[in-house]
Design a protein around this motif. Structure first.
Motif, PDB file in Angstrom:
ATOM      1  N   ARG A   1       1.169  -1.171  -0.078  1.00  0.00           N
ATOM      2  CA  ARG A   1      -0.294  -0.064  -0.027  1.00  0.00           C
ATOM      3  C   ARG A   1       1.055   1.283  -0.258  1.00  0.00           C
ATOM      4  O   ARG A   1       1.719   1.267   0.855  1.00  0.00           O
ATOM      5  CB  ARG A   1      -1.353   0.284   1.426  1.00  0.00           C
ATOM      6  CG  ARG A   1      -1.521  -1.331   1.003  1.00  0.00           C
ATOM      7  CD  ARG A   1      -3.013  -1.248   2.482  1.00  0.00           C
ATOM      8  NE  ARG A   1      -4.202  -1.864   2.385  1.00  0.00           N
ATOM      9  CZ  ARG A   1      -4.694  -1.948   3.638  1.00  0.00           C
ATOM     10  NH1 ARG A   1      -4.331  -1.754   4.308  1.00  0.00           N
ATOM     11  NH2 ARG A   1      -5.290  -3.412   3.384  1.00  0.00           N
TER      12      ARG A   1
ATOM     13  N   GLU B   1       1.235   3.699   1.094  1.00  0.00           N
ATOM     14  CA  GLU B   1       0.844   5.091   2.442  1.00  0.00           C
ATOM     15  C   GLU B   1       2.127   6.029   3.553  1.00  0.00           C
ATOM     16  O   GLU B   1       3.458   5.313   2.980  1.00  0.00           O
ATOM     17  CB  GLU B   1       1.050   4.011   3.925  1.00  0.00           C
ATOM     18  CG  GLU B   1       0.425   2.583   3.184  1.00  0.00           C
ATOM     19  CD  GLU B   1      -0.974   2.888   4.065  1.00  0.00           C
ATOM     20  OE1 GLU B   1      -1.826   4.106   5.159  1.00  0.00           O
ATOM     21  OE2 GLU B   1      -1.162   1.633   5.089  1.00  0.00           O
TER      22      GLU B   1
ATOM     23  N   ARG C   1       4.034   1.735  10.052  1.00  0.00           N
ATOM     24  CA  ARG C   1       3.014   1.751   8.814  1.00  0.00           C
ATOM     25  C   ARG C   1       3.845   1.436   7.768  1.00  0.00           C
ATOM     26  O   ARG C   1       4.337   2.807   7.540  1.00  0.00           O
ATOM     27  CB  ARG C   1       2.563   2.918   8.561  1.00  0.00           C
ATOM     28  CG  ARG C   1       1.404   3.235   7.792  1.00  0.00           C
ATOM     29  CD  ARG C   1       0.289   4.515   8.163  1.00  0.00           C
ATOM     30  NE  ARG C   1      -0.169   4.291   9.338  1.00  0.00           N
ATOM     31  CZ  ARG C   1      -2.288   3.401   8.748  1.00  0.00           C
ATOM     32  NH1 ARG C   1      -1.935   2.766   7.482  1.00  0.00           N
ATOM     33  NH2 ARG C   1      -2.597   3.201   9.195  1.00  0.00           N
TER      34      ARG C   1
ATOM     35  N   ALA D   1       3.284  -3.961   4.366  1.00  0.00           N
ATOM     36  CA  ALA D   1       3.574  -4.658   4.998  1.00  0.00           C
ATOM     37  C   ALA D   1       2.972  -6.412   5.071  1.00  0.00           C
ATOM     38  O   ALA D   1       3.018  -7.354   3.689  1.00  0.00           O
ATOM     39  CB  ALA D   1       2.418  -4.081   6.136  1.00  0.00           C
TER      40      ALA D   1
ATOM     41  N   ARG E   1     -14.378   0.052   9.367  1.00  0.00           N
ATOM     42  CA  ARG E   1     -13.769  -0.511   8.421  1.00  0.00           C
ATOM     43  C   ARG E   1     -13.532   0.376   6.792  1.00  0.00           C
ATOM     44  O   ARG E   1     -14.354   0.645   6.429  1.00  0.00           O
ATOM     45  CB  ARG E   1     -13.761  -1.783   8.410  1.00  0.00           C
ATOM     46  CG  ARG E   1     -14.170  -2.624   9.373  1.00  0.00           C
ATOM     47  CD  ARG E   1     -12.955  -3.262  10.066  1.00  0.00           C
ATOM     48  NE  ARG E   1     -11.878  -3.738   9.490  1.00  0.00           N
ATOM     49  CZ  ARG E   1     -10.591  -3.231   9.314  1.00  0.00           C
ATOM     50  NH1 ARG E   1     -11.010  -2.536  10.622  1.00  0.00           N
ATOM     51  NH2 ARG E   1      -9.940  -4.118   8.918  1.00  0.00           N
TER      52      ARG E   1
ATOM     53  N   ALA F   1      -3.991  -0.445  16.028  1.00  0.00           N
ATOM     54  CA  ALA F   1      -5.122  -1.431  15.737  1.00  0.00           C
ATOM     55  C   ALA F   1      -3.908  -2.780  15.165  1.00  0.00           C
ATOM     56  O   ALA F   1      -3.126  -3.006  14.419  1.00  0.00           O
ATOM     57  CB  ALA F   1      -5.870  -1.076  13.889  1.00  0.00           C
TER      58      ALA F   1
ATOM     59  N   GLY G   1      -8.044  -6.330  11.764  1.00  0.00           N
ATOM     60  CA  GLY G   1      -9.124  -6.228  11.041  1.00  0.00           C
ATOM     61  C   GLY G   1     -10.354  -7.273  10.772  1.00  0.00           C
ATOM     62  O   GLY G   1      -9.216  -7.836   9.862  1.00  0.00           O
TER      63      GLY G   1
ATOM     64  N   MET H   1      -4.736  -9.902  10.212  1.00  0.00           N
ATOM     65  CA  MET H   1      -4.252  -9.341  11.190  1.00  0.00           C
ATOM     66  C   MET H   1      -2.699  -9.062  11.145  1.00  0.00           C
ATOM     67  O   MET H   1      -1.889  -9.663   9.643  1.00  0.00           O
ATOM     68  CB  MET H   1      -3.262 -10.316  12.499  1.00  0.00           C
ATOM     69  CG  MET H   1      -4.743 -11.118  12.425  1.00  0.00           C
ATOM     70  SD  MET H   1      -4.130 -12.687  13.407  1.00  0.00           S
ATOM     71  CE  MET H   1      -6.113 -13.676  12.941  1.00  0.00           C
ATOM     72  N   GLY H   2      -1.852  -7.450  11.278  1.00  0.00           N
ATOM     73  CA  GLY H   2      -0.803  -7.159  10.679  1.00  0.00           C
ATOM     74  C   GLY H   2       0.363  -7.897  11.001  1.00  0.00           C
ATOM     75  O   GLY H   2      -0.008  -8.438  12.836  1.00  0.00           O
TER      76      GLY H   2
ATOM     77  N   ARG I   1       2.417  -5.444  13.251  1.00  0.00           N
ATOM     78  CA  ARG I   1       2.053  -4.753  14.985  1.00  0.00           C
ATOM     79  C   ARG I   1       1.904  -5.575  16.033  1.00  0.00           C
ATOM     80  O   ARG I   1       2.303  -5.303  17.033  1.00  0.00           O
ATOM     81  CB  ARG I   1       0.268  -4.544  14.342  1.00  0.00           C
ATOM     82  CG  ARG I   1       0.395  -3.217  13.557  1.00  0.00           C
ATOM     83  CD  ARG I   1       0.185  -1.775  13.713  1.00  0.00           C
ATOM     84  NE  ARG I   1       0.422  -1.140  12.369  1.00  0.00           N
ATOM     85  CZ  ARG I   1      -0.981  -0.133  11.758  1.00  0.00           C
ATOM     86  NH1 ARG I   1      -1.533  -0.922  12.354  1.00  0.00           N
ATOM     87  NH2 ARG I   1      -0.525   0.683  11.155  1.00  0.00           N
TER      88      ARG I   1
HETATM   89  P1  AMP Z   1      -6.439  -3.757   6.855  1.00  0.00           P
HETATM   90  O1  AMP Z   1      -6.130  -4.561   6.221  1.00  0.00           O
HETATM   91  O2  AMP Z   1      -6.531  -2.515   6.632  1.00  0.00           O
HETATM   92  O3  AMP Z   1      -8.688  -4.270   7.340  1.00  0.00           O
HETATM   93  O4  AMP Z   1      -6.086  -4.550   7.584  1.00  0.00           O
HETATM   94  C1  AMP Z   1      -5.718  -5.254   8.956  1.00  0.00           C
HETATM   95  C2  AMP Z   1      -4.158  -4.979   9.381  1.00  0.00           C
HETATM   96  O5  AMP Z   1      -3.391  -5.267   8.987  1.00  0.00           O
HETATM   97  C3  AMP Z   1      -4.442  -3.536  10.194  1.00  0.00           C
HETATM   98  O6  AMP Z   1      -5.103  -3.488  11.348  1.00  0.00           O
HETATM   99  C4  AMP Z   1      -2.892  -3.424  11.041  1.00  0.00           C
HETATM  100  O7  AMP Z   1      -2.632  -4.074  11.897  1.00  0.00           O
HETATM  101  C5  AMP Z   1      -2.098  -4.213   9.559  1.00  0.00           C
HETATM  102  N1  AMP Z   1      -1.850  -3.416   8.336  1.00  0.00           N
HETATM  103  C6  AMP Z   1      -3.065  -2.424   7.349  1.00  0.00           C
HETATM  104  N2  AMP Z   1      -1.775  -1.945   6.932  1.00  0.00           N
HETATM  105  C7  AMP Z   1      -0.828  -1.709   7.266  1.00  0.00           C
HETATM  106  C8  AMP Z   1       0.829  -1.160   6.570  1.00  0.00           C
HETATM  107  N3  AMP Z   1       0.641  -0.401   5.603  1.00  0.00           N
HETATM  108  N4  AMP Z   1       1.635  -1.330   7.666  1.00  0.00           N
HETATM  109  C9  AMP Z   1       1.662  -1.794   8.802  1.00  0.00           C
HETATM  110  N5  AMP Z   1       0.708  -2.603   9.202  1.00  0.00           N
HETATM  111  C10 AMP Z   1      -0.789  -2.609   8.561  1.00  0.00           C
END
Ligand code: AMP
Length: 417
Positions: free
Chosen positions: A112, A114, A120, A124, A257, A279, A282, A305-306, A309
């Motif tokens: 992503r 970002e 972040r 990731a 979300r 977070a 999700g 799950m990240g 993180r």
């Molecule tokens: P999402 O797919 O956006 O629902 O993200 C689920 C989990 O992935 C988040 O709660 C973070 O723990 C992790 N995550 C998402 N995007 C990133 C990112 N750019 N860098 C690190 N961890 C991420």
């Protein structure tokens, strides 16, 4: 000027890779107990798959995708999340035939664009689950329960489980109108980014981190008050099941979300040990997603799950993850002993015991130094005397004591050390 890893990416070095392995192993061991099987999908997909599923107003699609045209003129996107590729593969290969429930897990990098900061990244990593083919709240509960058990297995303590329901189309439409009415008077005070959420997807104003937006939405009507009967019943049943499983959670109307494909249940787990980027994961139900990409209506629920993180929290909470160390370091005290040391290394490895040998004919002193650094509990020395007597000197590196043992019992000696 040398090269460095691209902005927002990181190398996982030998000093930390064991933490990754340990996390991935814990995940695989846990989800196997619930009957999940691994799926691996390509690093890239047709761009349309993500536009279609994440929603063309979602942040991921509008701002964050690594999209490019390949040499054949196709629009390709590096996967920004794991669910769409998994369900694409599920459909393509007919995994869910005869209405069976399909349980999949994955471990994948995500890409992503970002703004990089601690926690972040642009590349990731996520581990995740897709439970496809059940509409029961028991499915939602299973996914949430595994998620919580996973963090517990990692030794993470400060967890906050947030659950919410977004309802279905009718709820969305009604609630959208209510939110637009609520937010309208505040529009002038909101940041441009939040204002654009207002226009594109008002639900997402609720999860903005902008203080003005948080203040404006503090007394916004709650989506839970607009749920259709079926959604309300589903959510109540889920809450009962979570209670039964002994999972502590809070109902959090602000959890909406970022991806558009969720229906009914959405949830997040946060860490109380991290400030920003708290977070951990999700997830939620996505009953329309499979139909959206050309399959039959298939109720499903999942979580992502990240990995970074989770590792950050482990570190913040001081969870110790032991690095693997060799069981022995073999030292050849004379050049003549080297062949014997190699033979001993072969028998140790055949017995499943990790050991390291010197390759460069270094002095005994420097071999012993390397032995100390290797983390091995013992060094096994072979020199002229040992060769003649068919023995080895086993040195305990923690106590600096040593003893002579018959060559034939070295393997057992190492196993016991
Ligand atoms: P999402 O797919 O956006 O629902 O993200 C689920 C989990 O992935 C988040 O709660 C973070 O723990 C992790 N995550 C998402 N995007 C990133 C990112 N750019 N860098 C690190 N961890 C991420």
């Amino acid at each position: 000027m040398g090269y460095s890893a691209p902005r927002g990416t990181h190398d996982i070095l030998p000093t930390e890779s064991h933490r990754w392995r340990s996390l991935e192993r814990a995940f695989e061991d846990l989800v196997s107990l619930y009957g999940y099987a691994e799926i691996r999908t390509p690093a890239f997909e047709d761009t349309e798959l993500f536009v279609r599923t994440s929603g063309d107003t979602s942040e991921v699609v509008t701002k964050q995708m690594y999209t490019f045209e390949d040499k054949g003129g196709r629009s390709i996107t590096l996967k920004p999340e794991g669910t769409a590729p998994a369900v694409r593969a599920y459909l393509e290969h007919g995994l869910g035939q005869q209405g069976a429930v399909t349980r999949l897990w994955y471990a994948t990098p995500i890409f992503r664009y970002e703004r990089p900061q601690k926690g972040r990244y642009r590349q990731a990593h996520q581990v995740g689950l897709e439970l496809i083919g059940s509409e029961s709240p028991a499915a939602d509960c299973e996914v949430i329960e595994i998620t919580v058990r996973f963090y517990e297995a990692l030794g993470i303590r400060g967890l906050r489980v947030l659950v919410n329901s977004l309802g279905r189309e009718e709820t969305r439409a009604r609630y959208r109108a209510v939110l637009l009415d609520h937010a309208r008077p505040y529009l002038e005070t909101l940041e441009p980014d939040v204002r654009s959420r207002y226009e594109r997807n008002p639900l997402r104003i609720l999860d903005s981190k902008d203080p003005e937006a948080i203040a404006a939405m503090a007394d916004a009507p709650r989506v839970l008050d607009y749920l259709e009967e079926a959604s309300k019943a589903h959510f109540d049943a889920l809450r009962g099941l979570l209670d039964e499983a002994g999972i502590e959670y809070v109902v959090a109307p602000e959890v909406v979300r970022g991806l558009d494909y969720y229906t009914d249940t959405v949830f997040e787990v946060q860490s109380t040990s991290l400030g920003a980027q708290s977070a951990l994961c999700g997830g939620g139900r996505y009953d329309n997603l499979i139909h959206e990409i050309g399959g039959p209506r298939t109720p499903s629920v999942g979580v992502a799950m990240g990995v970074e993180r989770a590792l950050m929290v482990q570190e913040a909470e001081g969870v110790d993850v032991a690095a693997p160390t060799p069981r022995a370091f073999l030292v050849s005290a004379t050049p003549e002993a080297r062949a014997e040391v190699r033979a001993l290394a072969r028998s140790l490895r055949a017995a499943g015991l990790a050991c390291i040998i010197d390759l460069d004919g270094r002095s005994m002193k420097s071999q012993l130094k390397a032995a100390d650094r290797s983390g091995a509990p013992i060094a096994v020395l072979i020199g002229t005397d040992e060769l003649a007597a068919r023995t080895a000197t086993v040195r305990d590196l923690r106590t600096s004591t040593q003893k002579s043992v018959p060559r034939d019992s070295v393997v057992e000696e190492v196993r016991r050390a």
